[in-house]
Scaffold this motif. Structure first.
Motif, PDB file in Angstrom:
ATOM      1  N   LEU A   1       0.116 -14.435 -30.114  1.00  0.00           N
ATOM      2  CA  LEU A   1      -0.391 -13.126 -30.315  1.00  0.00           C
ATOM      3  C   LEU A   1       0.325 -12.124 -29.538  1.00  0.00           C
ATOM      4  O   LEU A   1       0.076 -11.857 -28.321  1.00  0.00           O
ATOM      5  CB  LEU A   1      -2.003 -12.851 -30.024  1.00  0.00           C
ATOM      6  CG  LEU A   1      -2.950 -13.609 -31.194  1.00  0.00           C
ATOM      7  CD1 LEU A   1      -4.303 -13.604 -30.286  1.00  0.00           C
ATOM      8  CD2 LEU A   1      -3.107 -12.775 -32.399  1.00  0.00           C
TER       9      LEU A   1
ATOM     10  N   LEU B   1      -7.070  -7.183 -28.256  1.00  0.00           N
ATOM     11  CA  LEU B   1      -6.546  -8.252 -29.767  1.00  0.00           C
ATOM     12  C   LEU B   1      -6.930  -7.190 -30.891  1.00  0.00           C
ATOM     13  O   LEU B   1      -6.324  -7.356 -31.922  1.00  0.00           O
ATOM     14  CB  LEU B   1      -7.887  -9.135 -29.609  1.00  0.00           C
ATOM     15  CG  LEU B   1      -7.515 -10.592 -29.342  1.00  0.00           C
ATOM     16  CD1 LEU B   1      -8.625 -11.474 -29.210  1.00  0.00           C
ATOM     17  CD2 LEU B   1      -6.179 -11.154 -30.334  1.00  0.00           C
ATOM     18  N   ARG B   2      -7.980  -6.396 -30.870  1.00  0.00           N
ATOM     19  CA  ARG B   2      -8.226  -5.539 -31.955  1.00  0.00           C
ATOM     20  C   ARG B   2      -7.410  -4.894 -32.235  1.00  0.00           C
ATOM     21  O   ARG B   2      -6.796  -4.351 -33.322  1.00  0.00           O
ATOM     22  CB  ARG B   2      -9.756  -4.886 -31.641  1.00  0.00           C
ATOM     23  CG  ARG B   2     -10.103  -4.384 -32.580  1.00  0.00           C
ATOM     24  CD  ARG B   2     -11.278  -3.660 -32.265  1.00  0.00           C
ATOM     25  NE  ARG B   2     -11.371  -2.381 -32.922  1.00  0.00           N
ATOM     26  CZ  ARG B   2     -11.194  -0.959 -32.426  1.00  0.00           C
ATOM     27  NH1 ARG B   2     -10.902  -0.934 -31.232  1.00  0.00           N
ATOM     28  NH2 ARG B   2     -11.056  -0.069 -33.314  1.00  0.00           N
TER      29      ARG B   2
ATOM     30  N   ARG C   1      -4.368  -6.347 -33.961  1.00  0.00           N
ATOM     31  CA  ARG C   1      -4.611  -6.690 -35.233  1.00  0.00           C
ATOM     32  C   ARG C   1      -4.471  -5.294 -35.953  1.00  0.00           C
ATOM     33  O   ARG C   1      -4.126  -5.260 -37.205  1.00  0.00           O
ATOM     34  CB  ARG C   1      -6.205  -7.373 -35.362  1.00  0.00           C
ATOM     35  CG  ARG C   1      -6.295  -7.950 -36.729  1.00  0.00           C
ATOM     36  CD  ARG C   1      -5.334  -8.833 -37.328  1.00  0.00           C
ATOM     37  NE  ARG C   1      -5.079 -10.019 -36.240  1.00  0.00           N
ATOM     38  CZ  ARG C   1      -5.761 -11.223 -36.512  1.00  0.00           C
ATOM     39  NH1 ARG C   1      -6.998 -11.223 -37.264  1.00  0.00           N
ATOM     40  NH2 ARG C   1      -5.649 -12.150 -35.704  1.00  0.00           N
ATOM     41  N   SER C   2      -5.172  -4.324 -35.670  1.00  0.00           N
ATOM     42  CA  SER C   2      -5.096  -2.974 -36.248  1.00  0.00           C
ATOM     43  C   SER C   2      -3.582  -2.450 -36.570  1.00  0.00           C
ATOM     44  O   SER C   2      -3.220  -1.963 -37.566  1.00  0.00           O
ATOM     45  CB  SER C   2      -5.951  -2.090 -35.948  1.00  0.00           C
ATOM     46  OG  SER C   2      -5.744  -1.581 -34.654  1.00  0.00           O
TER      47      SER C   2
ATOM     48  N   ARG D   1      -0.913  -4.271 -36.502  1.00  0.00           N
ATOM     49  CA  ARG D   1      -0.183  -5.261 -37.274  1.00  0.00           C
ATOM     50  C   ARG D   1      -0.629  -4.836 -38.706  1.00  0.00           C
ATOM     51  O   ARG D   1       0.369  -4.903 -39.808  1.00  0.00           O
ATOM     52  CB  ARG D   1      -0.737  -6.648 -36.974  1.00  0.00           C
ATOM     53  CG  ARG D   1       0.670  -7.438 -37.664  1.00  0.00           C
ATOM     54  CD  ARG D   1       0.149  -9.037 -37.533  1.00  0.00           C
ATOM     55  NE  ARG D   1       0.236  -9.456 -36.180  1.00  0.00           N
ATOM     56  CZ  ARG D   1      -0.753 -10.237 -35.567  1.00  0.00           C
ATOM     57  NH1 ARG D   1      -1.544 -11.171 -36.438  1.00  0.00           N
ATOM     58  NH2 ARG D   1      -0.437 -10.869 -34.453  1.00  0.00           N
ATOM     59  N   GLN D   2      -1.925  -4.590 -38.928  1.00  0.00           N
ATOM     60  CA  GLN D   2      -2.375  -4.082 -40.354  1.00  0.00           C
ATOM     61  C   GLN D   2      -1.812  -2.979 -41.032  1.00  0.00           C
ATOM     62  O   GLN D   2      -1.390  -3.205 -41.855  1.00  0.00           O
ATOM     63  CB  GLN D   2      -3.738  -4.046 -40.489  1.00  0.00           C
ATOM     64  CG  GLN D   2      -4.485  -5.139 -41.043  1.00  0.00           C
ATOM     65  CD  GLN D   2      -5.998  -4.884 -41.042  1.00  0.00           C
ATOM     66  OE1 GLN D   2      -6.579  -4.065 -41.144  1.00  0.00           O
ATOM     67  NE2 GLN D   2      -6.654  -6.056 -40.624  1.00  0.00           N
TER      68      GLN D   2
ATOM     69  N   CYS E   1      -7.183  -9.257 -42.892  1.00  0.00           N
ATOM     70  CA  CYS E   1      -5.768  -9.634 -42.398  1.00  0.00           C
ATOM     71  C   CYS E   1      -5.804 -11.276 -42.069  1.00  0.00           C
ATOM     72  O   CYS E   1      -6.576 -11.724 -41.002  1.00  0.00           O
ATOM     73  CB  CYS E   1      -5.277  -8.859 -41.205  1.00  0.00           C
ATOM     74  SG  CYS E   1      -3.759  -9.505 -40.554  1.00  0.00           S
TER      75      CYS E   1
ATOM     76  N   SER F   1      -0.779 -15.274 -39.598  1.00  0.00           N
ATOM     77  CA  SER F   1      -0.888 -16.183 -38.426  1.00  0.00           C
ATOM     78  C   SER F   1      -2.248 -16.707 -37.944  1.00  0.00           C
ATOM     79  O   SER F   1      -2.264 -17.545 -37.098  1.00  0.00           O
ATOM     80  CB  SER F   1      -0.256 -15.255 -37.184  1.00  0.00           C
ATOM     81  OG  SER F   1      -1.222 -14.570 -36.516  1.00  0.00           O
TER      82      SER F   1
ATOM     83  N   LEU G   1      -3.689 -20.824 -36.143  1.00  0.00           N
ATOM     84  CA  LEU G   1      -4.378 -20.494 -34.992  1.00  0.00           C
ATOM     85  C   LEU G   1      -5.694 -21.229 -34.691  1.00  0.00           C
ATOM     86  O   LEU G   1      -6.669 -20.758 -34.139  1.00  0.00           O
ATOM     87  CB  LEU G   1      -4.652 -19.006 -34.544  1.00  0.00           C
ATOM     88  CG  LEU G   1      -3.395 -18.308 -34.696  1.00  0.00           C
ATOM     89  CD1 LEU G   1      -4.184 -16.719 -34.362  1.00  0.00           C
ATOM     90  CD2 LEU G   1      -2.470 -18.615 -33.565  1.00  0.00           C
TER      91      LEU G   1
ATOM     92  N   PHE H   1     -12.962 -13.876 -35.768  1.00  0.00           N
ATOM     93  CA  PHE H   1     -12.092 -12.878 -35.455  1.00  0.00           C
ATOM     94  C   PHE H   1     -10.482 -13.502 -35.854  1.00  0.00           C
ATOM     95  O   PHE H   1      -9.824 -12.937 -36.732  1.00  0.00           O
ATOM     96  CB  PHE H   1     -11.996 -12.109 -34.176  1.00  0.00           C
ATOM     97  CG  PHE H   1     -10.903 -11.153 -34.112  1.00  0.00           C
ATOM     98  CD1 PHE H   1     -10.917 -10.227 -34.939  1.00  0.00           C
ATOM     99  CD2 PHE H   1     -10.012 -11.191 -33.102  1.00  0.00           C
ATOM    100  CE1 PHE H   1     -10.063  -8.872 -34.471  1.00  0.00           C
ATOM    101  CE2 PHE H   1      -9.132 -10.405 -32.793  1.00  0.00           C
ATOM    102  CZ  PHE H   1      -9.056  -9.195 -33.555  1.00  0.00           C
TER     103      PHE H   1
ATOM    104  N   LEU I   1     -12.246  -4.787 -39.212  1.00  0.00           N
ATOM    105  CA  LEU I   1     -11.899  -4.297 -38.017  1.00  0.00           C
ATOM    106  C   LEU I   1     -13.333  -3.379 -37.387  1.00  0.00           C
ATOM    107  O   LEU I   1     -13.749  -3.422 -36.248  1.00  0.00           O
ATOM    108  CB  LEU I   1     -11.020  -3.246 -37.904  1.00  0.00           C
ATOM    109  CG  LEU I   1      -9.292  -3.889 -38.069  1.00  0.00           C
ATOM    110  CD1 LEU I   1      -8.454  -3.016 -38.214  1.00  0.00           C
ATOM    111  CD2 LEU I   1      -9.408  -4.590 -36.793  1.00  0.00           C
TER     112      LEU I   1
ATOM    113  N   VAL J   1     -15.631  -5.659 -35.636  1.00  0.00           N
ATOM    114  CA  VAL J   1     -15.030  -6.121 -34.295  1.00  0.00           C
ATOM    115  C   VAL J   1     -15.323  -5.018 -33.430  1.00  0.00           C
ATOM    116  O   VAL J   1     -15.312  -5.435 -32.068  1.00  0.00           O
ATOM    117  CB  VAL J   1     -13.601  -6.463 -34.473  1.00  0.00           C
ATOM    118  CG1 VAL J   1     -12.953  -6.804 -33.154  1.00  0.00           C
ATOM    119  CG2 VAL J   1     -13.448  -7.762 -35.275  1.00  0.00           C
TER     120      VAL J   1
END
Lengths: 644, 472
Positions: A582, A632-633, A636-637, A639-640, B3, B6, B10, B128, B135, B138
């Motif tokens: 990540l 992390l969140r 991810r956001s 990347r989206q 999403c 990757s 994992l 997650f 999102l 989360v």
């Protein structure tokens, strides 16, 4: 900014410094295909071993095998220059074997210079760098500016796409003997002061460390006959995956001798502390005891070991390892003559202390590029490490990455799960260091997987594919070894007998004959009493072909010994790698980003060490699990939104 | 948009389990597993050869996989990945909610190879990682993890109180030292001079540790001491009426009540049933400085107990709010607690002004600004109904939150990690290769660290450099 006059020299990669980090960096950059320049104060000191006359050891030997797996130089040079090869920890399991050798200083330097001066694409030039040429930063990368070249002391400029600094102890280096201090990078060499000022002006956080070296003794003046003699291994185990043997036969190698300090040595140290400014200084020394003064002060009333090591085949000097000291020279002499075997020893040079600037390594990324200045790389003691091997390991990585950066390829980063090099660089870049950082195997979480024997399967293929820095000879050899190992293991697994049959075949194995399930040859190979040769003795078909290569047979035995634990460790490695996969966006400004809820303390910590992955971020002390989830969140956001 | 880039690569390979439904007096408790060994867990407990149809409830008798002892008749649901909450293979056991059944099933799961108790937030984190949460879902995850971590920390603190805590800390210390000695022997044994007998010393320590852990695990009584139920602690300045409140809530004379300040000196605890929730109610010494040694010790214990509370009942004398002891209580206890409880997972506080019967009907109670509070008279019983109503809301929040489930899970966790530690020590004794032996000790230490925290490499290096003269 591209106004370079046509005759101004221009290189892809310029390396400053010709020590262990510099030589590896320059050679690695050239192997990757970059036109490379190595700049040094003195061409004749390239490859100089300025402290101990040895390479390797526990943990350090692991680093050398990894440097070799990346096609680095030091292991091959050591196989041509050693005068006493000995593997440490022989009885403690192959995962912690420490390849080590006494090295002939002169030979090492000669062989290294020969190698460096004949490396294609690599130019060597004498020159002292006083300043860096800087330009506007390249968009899309972090950093306040970009390095474009270097300015030499004579005022001339050399342009470069990437610059690697490997200045060792030369940044504002200061040598100390007793109460005397004078500026020097190494005994007899000028320090770099202009460069240190440049770095400070650029905003790098600078710290100060100290180290020391023992006096050198005249060989003829030592009474070896009353001391404990230590002989080298027979046969010698080479450092490099490419060497089948070392250059010298065991019987032609030189012995080492062991002696000890005594209460009279303690007394001299303690009575003269007022004459010893290096010991009184507040500059951070390590928690371990590198000098005889710290040993006496922290562990009084004990006898400390002094190893008497040869400096070379035809050298008149002996290096008393364990006797690093900064007392005034006449007191050093007095102290030496108190020691058994050294009663009449002649001191040829006194020991001395060195204090020098280092740059907080949290300011560099795992590719060793600085956060502040694009395309500027640091490697070696400048990052707060100690030891030739630690320097060489960083040198290779910096050289590869400086070159990859020129061709805008992604960096080559070794993870903690892949190598000691990964542990070294991750520790430095995420935790920083306040004492000279030395490699220990206890720092390595996955010690059973990251062994000296398998460094090639861990690193050579990646280096070949991602960096192109590996010779085809090495690549082919590693490939053959890997497939032979896999084949051998599956054949060993496929041979299954009852335990009573095994007991009949190999009576010395302590196997219980009551085991109900059949036992594979791989399981039998786990026993201490069994090796590939003894298996072949009873099962020549189909195992004989795996003992034709001694290294293969040895590695199969090692794989078998660790097999059960390795499958379990693999699971842990996988969990760590998830977090390593990540990536955190490198352009993130932790101090100002709004969309992620982080405390000010966490923001500052992240800002300082700029972790590249969630895994690295989670290892920074004070970064909480909740902060990690928020990151992390965020990742991810972003990347989206990038994908959309 | 979900999403999954990757995420596929994992896949965590360990399998976790946890109690995922509320505590308190629920009829049904839900225990969940996630990970590749979920199918094995299902087969081990139910004796089913094949997994039941996916996502369909079926009734099975659960048995302990080792002893065969029946545990409960339970609804079992099989969710093969990726169509499950976490994206991995999951199993849900809906069991009858009694503590004995729940802890029995949790222990049974802990004995299945490849299963381990989940860490705080681990189910959600796996979901997650597999792109199973949007999102917005989360958003609350960090808060949830903070809350779970906090609840577990409090739980651990409570559980590891006193003797047990000292035992664990002592074991961890011994183990760390033994490991440091073995690591020193590996890293410095050969070219530095370690003292003689370093390994033998480590061996002795490990053997003694094995004996201690083994006898601890065999002694089933220790497990019974662990408390279950929400921890409600009554605190306040001296003579505010704390003991009267405890007696009133428990409907029995737990504490001696007298007009003399400082009557309660020790922590007095009593299990009670409040609004249907199991509660451990603690009466504590009034908080004040500068009194005799015995009372000071009482105050120290009171503060210690306060740290372990899920719900704090802060009691003040409504007729004495301006006194220095009242003000000091507001400043040093109430204000920090209010600041903290904005975070989810923080302790909950109910501020009670007792002795409302002493206030004259028309005079304002006090001219200082007070945080939200309830008026109460333990003497007349006025305000008791509102207090019970408020307590019920708080208890529902505390007990309904799956993260506070842990009394049972913590006990399982405790045993799981101690057993894991003991097993690893066994491997240490058997290993002939010193690198393997050290690995067993590292593993043992990781298990204990789950209970005591700490455990970095620096700690080992510090010990090495403190005890041995190494380096050159």
């Amino acid at each position: 900014s591209d106004s370079a006059a046509p005759c101004t020299p221009h290189f892809d990669v310029v390396v400053i410094g010709g020590g262990h980090a510099g030589t590896e960096a320059a050679a690695a950059a050239a192997r990757c295909g970059s036109r490379t320049l190595l700049l040094t104060h003195r061409v004749d000191t390239i490859g100089q071993m300025s402290c101990n006359p040895s390479f390797g050891g526990i943990g350090k030997g692991h680093l050398m095998r990894e440097v070799d797996a990346l096609d680095g130089l030091c292991s091959r040079i050591c196989d041509q220059s050693g005068i006493h090869y000995k593997v440490l920890n022989r009885r403690k399991g192959p995962a912690v074997w420490g390849l080590r050798a006494q090295i002939d200083r002169k030979l090492y330097k000669q062989n290294m210079q020969k190698e460096i001066l004949s490396t294609p694409l690599l130019t060597v030039q004498k020159g002292a760098v006083e300043d860096l040429v800087l330009a506007e930063p390249e968009p899309g990368y972090p950093g306040k500016s970009r390095v474009r070249g270097v300015v030499l002391a004579d005022g001339s400029t050399i342009y470069a796409e990437s610059v690697i600094l490997t200045t060792g102890t030369f940044l504002r280096g200061m040598i100390i003997i007793g109460l005397e201090m004078h500026p020097a990078g190494r005994l007899g060499d000028q320090p770099s002061i202009g460069l240190a000022q440049t770095l400070e002006k650029l905003g790098f956080m600078v710290g100060r460390l100290k180290t020391g070296t023992p006096p050198r003794l005249g060989k003829e003046s030592i009474n070896f006959s009353i001391l404990n003699k230590h002989t080298p291994d027979d046969p010698s185990i080479p450092f490099s995956f490419l060497s089948d043997s070392v250059w010298i036969k065991p019987e032609d190698q030189l012995p080492c001798y062991l002696t000890h300090t005594n209460p009279r040595v303690d007394a001299i140290v303690l009575e003269n502390l007022h004459l010893n400014s290096h010991v009184q200084e507040t500059t951070k020394g390590p928690r371990y005891c590198p000098s005889i003064e710290s040993k006496v002060l922290r562990f009084p009333n004990r006898l400390h070991q002094v190893w008497l090591e040869p400096e070379g085949m035809d050298s008149d000097l002996i290096y008393p390892q364990g006797l690093s000291v900064t007392l005034p020279a006449e007191l050093q002499e007095k102290m030496i003559t108190c020691i058994r075997g050294l009663e009449k020893a002649k001191m040829v040079h006194p020991g001395y202390g060195v204090q020098y600037d280092y740059l907080d390594p949290r300011q560099i990324s795992p590719s060793l590029e600085t956060h502040l200045v694009q395309r500027l790389f640091f490697a070696g003691q400048i990052n707060g490490t100690t030891g030739y091997e630690e320097a060489a390991a960083q040198g290779v990585i910096a050289g590869i990455n400086a070159s990859l950066r020129v061709s805008r390829k992604p960096p080559f980063v070794v993870s903690r799960t892949e190598g000691y090099i990964g542990v070294l660089i991750d520790d430095l870049t995420t935790l920083g260091t306040s004492e000279p950082y030395r490699m220990f195997t206890s720092r390595v979480e996955f010690r059973l997987s990251l062994r000296p024997d398998n460094a090639d399967t861990r690193l050579t293929f990646r280096a070949h594919k991602e960096a192109g820095c590996v010779s085809s000879q090495r690549f082919e050899r590693a490939l053959w070894m890997k497939s032979s190992l896999e084949e051998g293991i599956s054949v060993l697994k496929s041979i299954k007998f009852s335990s009573s049959k095994w007991k009949k075949l190999i009576p010395q194995i302590p196997i219980s004959i009551n085991r109900s399930l059949p036992v594979s040859a791989l399981d039998v190979l786990k026993y201490e009493e069994v090796d590939m040769e003894s298996l072949v003795g009873v099962l020549p078909e189909p195992l004989e072909k795996y003992t034709a290569c001694r290294e293969l047979a040895r590695r199969l035995k090692i794989e078998a010994s660790y097999e059960s634990v390795l499958s379990y460790q693999l699971q842990e490695i996988k969990e760590v790698q998830q977090d390593e996969a990540l990536q955190l966006p490198h352009e993130l400004d932790y101090l100002t980003i709004r969309d992620v809820s982080l405390s000010q303390e966490v923001r500052e910590k992240l800002h300082l060490s700029r972790p590249q992955t969630i895994g690295a971020a989670s290892r920074i002390p004070g970064v909480t699990p909740a902060a990690i989830i928020n990151l992390l969140r965020f990742v991810r956001s972003t990347r989206q939104s990038r994908q959309q | 948009a979900r999403c999954s880039t990757s995420a596929e690569s994992l896949v965590p390979s360990s399998t976790i389990f946890a109690l995922s439904s509320g505590q308190g007096r629920c009829a049904i408790a839900v225990i969940r597993t996630s990970g590749p060994a979920s199918g094995l867990a299902l087969r081990s407990l139910t004796a089913l050869q094949e997994p039941p149809p996916a996502r369909r409830a079926c009734l099975r008798l659960l048995r302990h996989p080792c002893s065969g002892e029946p545990l409960d008749r339970s609804l079992v649901l099989w969710f093969p990945g990726p169509q499950s909450f976490t994206g991995e293979d999951c199993v849900e056991f809906h069991v009858h909610g009694g503590p004995a059944v729940v802890s029995g099933v949790l222990q049974a799961l802990g004995s299945v190879p490849g299963l381990r108790p989940a860490e705080a937030g681990e189910f959600t984190r796996r979901a997650f990682a597999h792109g199973k949460l949007s999102l917005t879902e989360v958003e609350g995850l960090a808060d949830l993890i903070r809350a779970e971590t906090e609840a577990q920390r409090r739980q651990a603190l409570r559980q590891l109180d006193g003797e047990l805590s000292q035992l664990c800390q002592g074991w961890a210390k011994t183990l760390t030292k033994a490991l440091a000695y073995v690591e020193a022997y590996i890293d410095f044994g050969e070219d530095d001079n370690l003292e003689e007998g370093v390994l033998e010393q480590a061996d002795r320590e490990v053997r003694a540790l094995e004996v201690a852990l083994g006898s601890h695990l065999r002694d089933a009584r220790r497990g019974q001491r662990l408390l279950s139920g929400a921890n409600v602690v009554v605190t306040g300045p001296p003579n505010a009426g704390k003991s009267s409140l405890v007696n009133l809530l428990s409907q029995k004379p737990v504490s001696i009540v007298s007009p003399e300040p400082g009557t309660t000196r020790d922590v007095l605890e009593t299990p009670v049933d409040l609004a249907g929730f199991p509660v451990l109610l603690s009466d504590t010494a009034g908080l004040r400085e500068g009194v005799g040694a015995v009372e000071q010790e009482g105050v120290r214990r009171a503060r210690h107990r306060l740290e372990q509370a899920d719900i704090i009942l802060g009691v003040l004398d409504a007729s004495d709010l301006a006194s220095s002891s009242s003000c000091s209580f507001l400043d040093t206890v109430v204000t920090p607690l209010l600041a903290q409880s904005q975070d989810s997972g923080g302790q909950r506080l109910l501020l009670l002004l007792n002795k409302s019967d002493l206030l004259s009907a028309n005079a304002p109670a006090c001219d200082i600004a007070l945080p939200p509070h309830l008026l109460l008279s333990c003497h007349t019983g006025a305000g008791m109904d509102s207090l019970l109503q408020a307590l019920k809301t708080e208890l529902a929040a505390v007990c309904g939150d799956p993260s506070t489930g842990p009394p049972l899970l913590t006990r399982v966790r405790h045993q799981y990690h101690l057993q894991g530690c003991l097993d690893a020590l066994g491997h240490y004794q058997l290993a002939t290769d010193l690198a393997l032996a050290a690995e067993a000790l590292r593993q043992a230490r990781r298990q204990l660290n789950h209970l005591t925290g700490g455990g970095g490499t620096e700690e080992i290096l510090d010990l090495i450099f403190q005890d041995f003269c190494v380096g050159k």
